[in-house]
Design a protein around this motif. Structure first.
Motif, mmCIF file in Angstrom:
data_model
loop_
_atom_site.group_PDB
_atom_site.id
_atom_site.type_symbol
_atom_site.label_atom_id
_atom_site.label_comp_id
_atom_site.label_asym_id
_atom_site.label_seq_id
_atom_site.Cartn_x
_atom_site.Cartn_y
_atom_site.Cartn_z
ATOM 1 N N ASN A 1 -3.348 3.666 3.941
ATOM 2 C CA ASN A 1 -2.016 3.837 3.358
ATOM 3 C C ASN A 1 -1.442 5.228 3.587
ATOM 4 O OD1 ASN A 1 -2.462 1.300 2.503
ATOM 5 N ND2 ASN A 1 -2.601 1.781 0.325
ATOM 6 N N LEU A 2 -1.631 5.758 4.800
ATOM 7 C CA LEU A 2 -0.929 6.990 5.147
ATOM 8 C C LEU A 2 0.543 6.648 5.318
ATOM 9 C CD1 LEU A 2 -3.365 8.577 7.727
ATOM 10 C CD2 LEU A 2 -3.061 9.178 5.336
ATOM 11 N N SER B 1 -5.600 13.382 -0.453
ATOM 12 C CA SER B 1 -5.912 13.351 -1.886
ATOM 13 C C SER B 1 -6.412 14.703 -2.354
ATOM 14 C CB SER B 1 -6.979 12.299 -2.167
ATOM 15 O OG SER B 1 -6.504 11.031 -1.818
ATOM 16 N N PHE C 1 -7.784 4.377 -0.072
ATOM 17 C CA PHE C 1 -7.660 2.926 -0.018
ATOM 18 C C PHE C 1 -8.396 2.364 1.199
ATOM 19 C CE2 PHE C 1 -4.019 4.702 -2.131
ATOM 20 C CZ PHE C 1 -3.809 3.879 -3.214
ATOM 21 N N ARG D 1 -8.814 0.586 -9.930
ATOM 22 C CA ARG D 1 -7.352 0.706 -9.876
ATOM 23 C C ARG D 1 -6.754 0.809 -11.285
ATOM 24 N NH1 ARG D 1 -4.753 -1.315 -5.289
ATOM 25 N NH2 ARG D 1 -3.405 -2.593 -6.572
ATOM 26 N N SER E 1 -0.257 6.727 -6.420
ATOM 27 C CA SER E 1 -1.554 7.337 -6.692
ATOM 28 C C SER E 1 -1.512 8.852 -6.498
ATOM 29 C CB SER E 1 -2.635 6.727 -5.799
ATOM 30 O OG SER E 1 -2.515 7.215 -4.487
ATOM 31 N N LEU E 2 -0.506 9.353 -5.748
ATOM 32 C CA LEU E 2 -0.395 10.799 -5.580
ATOM 33 C C LEU E 2 0.374 11.433 -6.725
ATOM 34 C CD1 LEU E 2 0.296 10.997 -1.769
ATOM 35 C CD2 LEU E 2 -1.670 11.918 -2.957
ATOM 36 N N MET F 1 -7.107 9.134 -4.795
ATOM 37 C CA MET F 1 -7.561 7.786 -4.471
ATOM 38 C C MET F 1 -7.483 7.544 -2.967
ATOM 39 S SD MET F 1 -6.658 4.221 -6.210
ATOM 40 C CE MET F 1 -7.660 2.803 -5.852
ATOM 41 N N ALA G 1 0.146 4.116 -2.570
ATOM 42 C CA ALA G 1 -0.229 5.467 -2.158
ATOM 43 C C ALA G 1 0.694 6.484 -2.804
ATOM 44 C CB ALA G 1 -0.190 5.584 -0.639
ATOM 45 N N GLY H 1 0.800 -1.221 0.000
ATOM 46 C CA GLY H 1 0.000 0.000 0.000
ATOM 47 C C GLY H 1 0.828 1.263 0.000
ATOM 48 N N GLN H 2 2.044 1.214 0.584
ATOM 49 C CA GLN H 2 2.882 2.408 0.602
ATOM 50 C C GLN H 2 3.322 2.777 -0.812
ATOM 51 O OE1 GLN H 2 3.870 4.410 3.337
ATOM 52 N NE2 GLN H 2 2.162 3.319 4.252
#
Lengths: 432, 255
Positions: free
Chosen positions: B100-101, B163, B96, B58, A333-334, B94, A330, A326-327
């Protein structure tokens, strides 16, 4: 009916219970001793046995340590002073400390140079080790390698100065062009740096002074613990970035990059360090252009760096694998690109996970620098086994010398270990 | 509410997916997906697990690669060109399932990172924007904490704010409430509803049918990698056409 029902089953708390203090800790040293040393008969027995062994150890070593002779000028004189009693002959340390620390050929009136380099080292690594220090101090960190080179090897200042200028010019060219294309900027930067070094070489030759400010000391005259420190620090600081690059390369989707990294790592890990050192000593000269005479010190640095960077790469690969997918997602996705995602998101976390492993390798590498004594470099072990034990004065003083070497290594390695534990606490933000 | 929702949808196309197919090895995950999303539309995608709904959204920001067909986001055709992908990703936000920070950065740093590095926004301006959106999701007081110190619902709201700081034109939500306690689901849904009311184009994979009824202008039901049925929420819930949809709805609404 509803009333009885309410009283028998339903329950409503009208005010919350006030938080109460935990019960008082019943303590005191006696209670601690009873709880920790003699809680049961079996544990009490173990405590007694352990204390007995501790007594044996101290009874054997303390008289030897405390009764040591510090003023004699040879082993036979030591024995005369001791007159049959148990005692160490520490006089060898007071007599030969400069050889143990600096080797037996470094000019003794120049000892201040490596010592100053060591003091400045603390200033240079401080901003790297302690992230809270002002970032401007990194400027000195950048200059330090060239300064330390000049201090330790001496000679005309032009060599290290033009090396530094070349790096600065190369970086400036790179920074100018990196917005367009990373690869082109890197190539242009390298070319610019090489051009400066080439021109600088001629200027340096032309300006060669009759007697340089600092007397030149050739590499074969370096020795003692200084040599271990120099090899350790150079190789650790080179192998960390190379290890990161190898670990990332091994994860790459580009088959050639990945292939090169895998082959390099697997080959180097499959070969003993001592073999690589012999190669550095004998064979590596064949790979360099004839007459270039690449310094033995540099050859050894290359080999040890290769060796430890392969291990560090594998440790970092473990850290990368431990990060949740996920990292990566993420960061993607940014809209961060590969370099940004690695530098800002992935590597800070992966390196944090890898700290214990990296420190393990750094400590191991630092101790492995003593292996250079087998290719006749006079590091601290080489000094002990060679010039000192071979001299008629000190033939037979093993314990004292090796104890001294152990203490030096222990201080450095324990320092590294304590630092890494502090760093892990400093970086702990996950509050688990 | 439903009427105002209809009013906000424009004719402009935000996402156009044409005959998109995807395989994992030999397994055909997405089959002939055709979907056009207009600017301002809110779409809820539901379906049994393994039906390909997460994979579908996705694909829109290229976290997954599709092998056949085309995806067009804001007029940019998604290809393997990295520049196109990065452009689309910076326009599409997006969220999740597992937030997913970035655990090594504070909440504020989480929110300012992408604007500073991708959009080249000055740090001060990025921080102001971040505080604006943190206030919007109602957690400005947590700005200097680390993600590990926040509850799940708070973390998901930070993820939404993170986001939004990129000023996206489209938001994708991948089961944003599935990992949350019931009490926290509401706070996240409220944030999403507020976002919807401002006219954000949204694609949500979720099983929150109340949310779908209240916010969506279209509900899509997927099964076995295909879009089985899509309709306005009223018609979708009250009068499902395909037997597979009827079965699914009876199972999730039945108790």
């Amino acid at each position: 009916m509803s009333d009885t029902h309410a009283e028998s089953i339903a329950f409503v708390r009208e005010s919350s219970l006030p938080p109460a203090a935990p019960p008082d800790k019943v303590g005191g040293p006696l209670k601690w001793v009873k709880d920790n040393l003699f809680p049961t008969w079996a544990n009490a027995l173990l405590t007694v046995v352990a204390l007995y062994f501790l007594y044996l150890l101290l009874a054997g070593s303390l008289p030897w340590l405390l009764n040591g002779v510090w003023g004699a000028s040879s082993l036979s004189e030591c024995r005369e002073v001791l007159d049959g009693a148990t005692g160490a002959c520490f006089s060898v340390l007071t007599e030969r400390w400069h050889q143990l620390l600096f080797g037996f050929k470094y000019p003794s009136d120049q000892y201040w140079r490596p010592t100053l380099a060591l003091v400045l080292l603390f200033l240079a690594v401080a901003p790297v080790l302690f992230i809270d220090l002002p970032r401007k101090m990194l400027l000195f960190t950048g200059i330090y390698p060239f300064l330390a080179f000049w201090l330790i090897w001496g000679g005309p200042i032009w060599g290290p100065l033009f090396a530094l200028v070349g790096v600065v010019v190369g970086y400036m060219v790179y920074a100018r062009l990196v917005h367009n294309s990373f690869a082109k900027a890197l190539a242009a930067g390298l070319l610019a740096a090489i051009a400066v070094w080439y021109v600088g070489g001629f200027i340096g030759d032309a300006l060669r002074p009759a007697s340089p400010l600092l007397e030149a000391v050739p590499s074969r005259d370096l020795g003692g613990f200084m040599l271990n420190m120099m090899l350790g620090i150079t190789c650790v600081s080179l192998s960390l970035p190379i290890g990161i690059a190898l670990a990332l390369g091994r994860q790459s989707h580009l088959p050639i990059v990945k292939g090169i990294c895998v082959v390099f790592i697997e080959f180097v890990r499959g070969v003993p360090l001592i073999t690589l050192l012999f190669v550095a000593n004998v064979m590596l000269a064949y790979f360099f252009p004839p007459g270039s005479g690449v310094d033995l010190f540099i050859r050894v640095v290359i080999m040890i760096t290769m060796f430890s960077s392969a291990y560090i790469a594998e440790v970092i690969r473990g850290g990368l694998a431990a990060l949740p997918k996920g990292q990566y997602e993420a960061a993607d996705s940014l809209g961060l690109d590969y370099a940004q995602a690695m530098r800002l998101i992935i590597l800070p976390q992966a390196l944090k996970i890898s700290i214990p492993g990296i420190v393990n390798i750094a400590v191991g590498l630092f101790k492995d620098t003593t292996l250079v004594s087998v290719i006749s470099l006079f590091d601290i072990i080489g000094m002990i086994r060679g010039p000192i034990l071979a001299s008629t004065d000190w033939n037979g003083v093993y314990w004292e010398l090796f104890l001294f070497a152990s203490v030096l290594f222990f201080i450095v390695c324990y320092g590294i270990s304590q630092y890494s534990q502090w760093l892990e606490r400093r970086l702990a933000t996950d509050h688990r | 509410m439903a009427e105002t929702a209809q009013m906000q949808v424009s004719d402009e196309v935000a996402i156009r997916i044409n005959n998109m197919n995807k395989w994992y090895g030999a397994f055909h995950v997405l089959r002939d997906i055709n979907l056009t999303v207009h600017r301002g539309e809110r779409i809820v995608i539901c379906g049994p697990s393994g039906s390909g709904k997460s994979t579908l959204i996705r694909c829109i920001n290229a976290l997954e690669e599709h092998q056949k067909g085309s995806i067009e986001v804001d007029g940019t055709l998604l290809s393997s060109d990295l520049k196109n992908i990065d452009k689309i990703r910076s326009e599409v936000g997006m969220c999740f399932q597992h937030f997913n920070l970035f655990p090594h950065l504070t909440i504020l740093e989480n929110c300012t990172l992408a604007p500073i590095w991708v959009r080249k926004t000055p740090k001060k301006e990025a921080e102001e924007t971040a505080m604006h959106f943190l206030e919007k999701v109602k957690i400005p007081d947590q700005a200097n904490k680390y993600p590990g110190q926040l509850s799940g619902g708070q973390q998901q709201r930070v993820a939404i704010a993170r986001s939004l700081c990129m000023r996206p034109r489209i938001m994708l939500f991948d089961e944003p409430t599935s990992a949350l306690d019931p009490e926290m689901i509401k706070e996240v849904l409220d944030t999403m509803i507020e976002l919807a009311e401002e006219g954000m184009t949204m694609l949500c994979v979720t099983h929150e049918m109340g949310f779908a009824r209240q916010v969506a202008n279209r509900v899509i039901f997927m099964d076995e990698g295909q879009i089985v049925e899509q309709n306005e929420p009223e018609a979708f819930f009250n009068n499902p056409q395909s037997p597979r949809t009827q079965l699914f709805l009876s199972q999730i609404l039945g108790h």
